[in-house]
Design a protein around this motif. Structure first.
Motif, PDB file in Angstrom:
ATOM      1  N   ARG A 188       0.834  -1.203   0.000  1.00 32.25           N
ATOM      2  CA  ARG A 188       0.000   0.000   0.000  1.00 32.25           C
ATOM      3  C   ARG A 188       0.866   1.250   0.000  1.00 32.25           C
ATOM      4  O   ARG A 188       2.027   1.220   0.351  1.00 32.25           O
ATOM      5  N   ARG A 189       0.242   2.338  -0.427  1.00 29.69           N
ATOM      6  CA  ARG A 189       0.879   3.648  -0.511  1.00 29.69           C
ATOM      7  C   ARG A 189       2.033   3.659  -1.516  1.00 29.69           C
ATOM      8  O   ARG A 189       2.966   4.445  -1.406  1.00 29.69           O
ATOM      9  N   SER A 213      -4.015   3.157  -7.442  1.00 34.36           N
ATOM     10  CA  SER A 213      -4.195   4.178  -8.488  1.00 34.36           C
ATOM     11  C   SER A 213      -3.992   3.591  -9.875  1.00 34.36           C
ATOM     12  O   SER A 213      -4.734   3.914 -10.813  1.00 34.36           O
ATOM     13  N   PRO A 222      -8.072   6.282   3.225  1.00 34.81           N
ATOM     14  CA  PRO A 222      -7.182   6.371   2.058  1.00 34.81           C
ATOM     15  C   PRO A 222      -7.919   6.224   0.726  1.00 34.81           C
ATOM     16  O   PRO A 222      -7.637   6.949  -0.232  1.00 34.81           O
ATOM     17  N   MET A 249      -8.323   8.976  -2.228  1.00 30.23           N
ATOM     18  CA  MET A 249      -7.865   8.649  -3.580  1.00 30.23           C
ATOM     19  C   MET A 249      -8.976   8.900  -4.598  1.00 30.23           C
ATOM     20  O   MET A 249      -8.721   9.459  -5.668  1.00 30.23           O
TER      21      MET A 249
END
Length: 151
Positions: free
Chosen positions: A81-82, A87, A115, A119
């Motif tokens: 993640r991140r 995306s 999150p 997004m």
């Protein structure tokens, strides 16, 4: 940012989605859960994200109505993640929906999943509503994004 390889796969890859799902969500779901959701649906889409040849994320979507594609479920392993993988999955799903002449892409997100809420807004989705999810006993925010159709 990780550069994931995003593949469109068939429903024969649902066992991989189930394995990823178990590492992302609780309670775990079996393959039949996904098969029931996709049964008889027009234009089901299953995407897998790979990093170093290992599956690390997924997206499952389907046609909601003739001009709206529904991004039903996203998941990315906690260890990845991140890193931009969600995306990239979202961009791939939107590109696919656009290529298949959908006018809108819609998704839902639990209010506690900050999150994903951030997004969706950052990627140009509008909030169009809210609904109660009986299974999880919480609200879902309904997002929609107008796709750019190239004739």
């Amino acid at each position: 940012m990780a550069e994931a390889k995003i593949d469109i796969v068939g429903q024969n890859e649902l066992p991989t989605v189930v394995r990823l799902y178990k590492d992302v969500f609780t309670p775990a779901r079996d393959e039949a859960f996904f098969q029931r959701r996709l049964l008889g649906r027009h234009n089901p889409l299953v995407l897998l994200a790979f990093v170093d040849e290992q599956p690390v994320g997924f997206m499952v979507g389907l046609e909601l109505k003739p001009n709206v594609f529904f991004e039903w479920l996203y998941g990315v392993l906690p260890t990845h993640r991140r890193a931009g993988i969600a995306s990239q999955l979202m961009d791939a799903a939107n590109a696919w929906a656009n290529d298949h002449h959908y006018e809108y892409s819609r998704m839902e997100c639990h209010t506690r999943n900050r999150p994903m809420l951030h997004m969706a807004i950052a990627r140009g989705y509008d909030i169009i509503g809210i609904r109660w999810d009986n299974d999880r006993q919480s609200n879902l925010v309904i997002f929609e994004k107008e796709l750019t159709i190239v004739a």
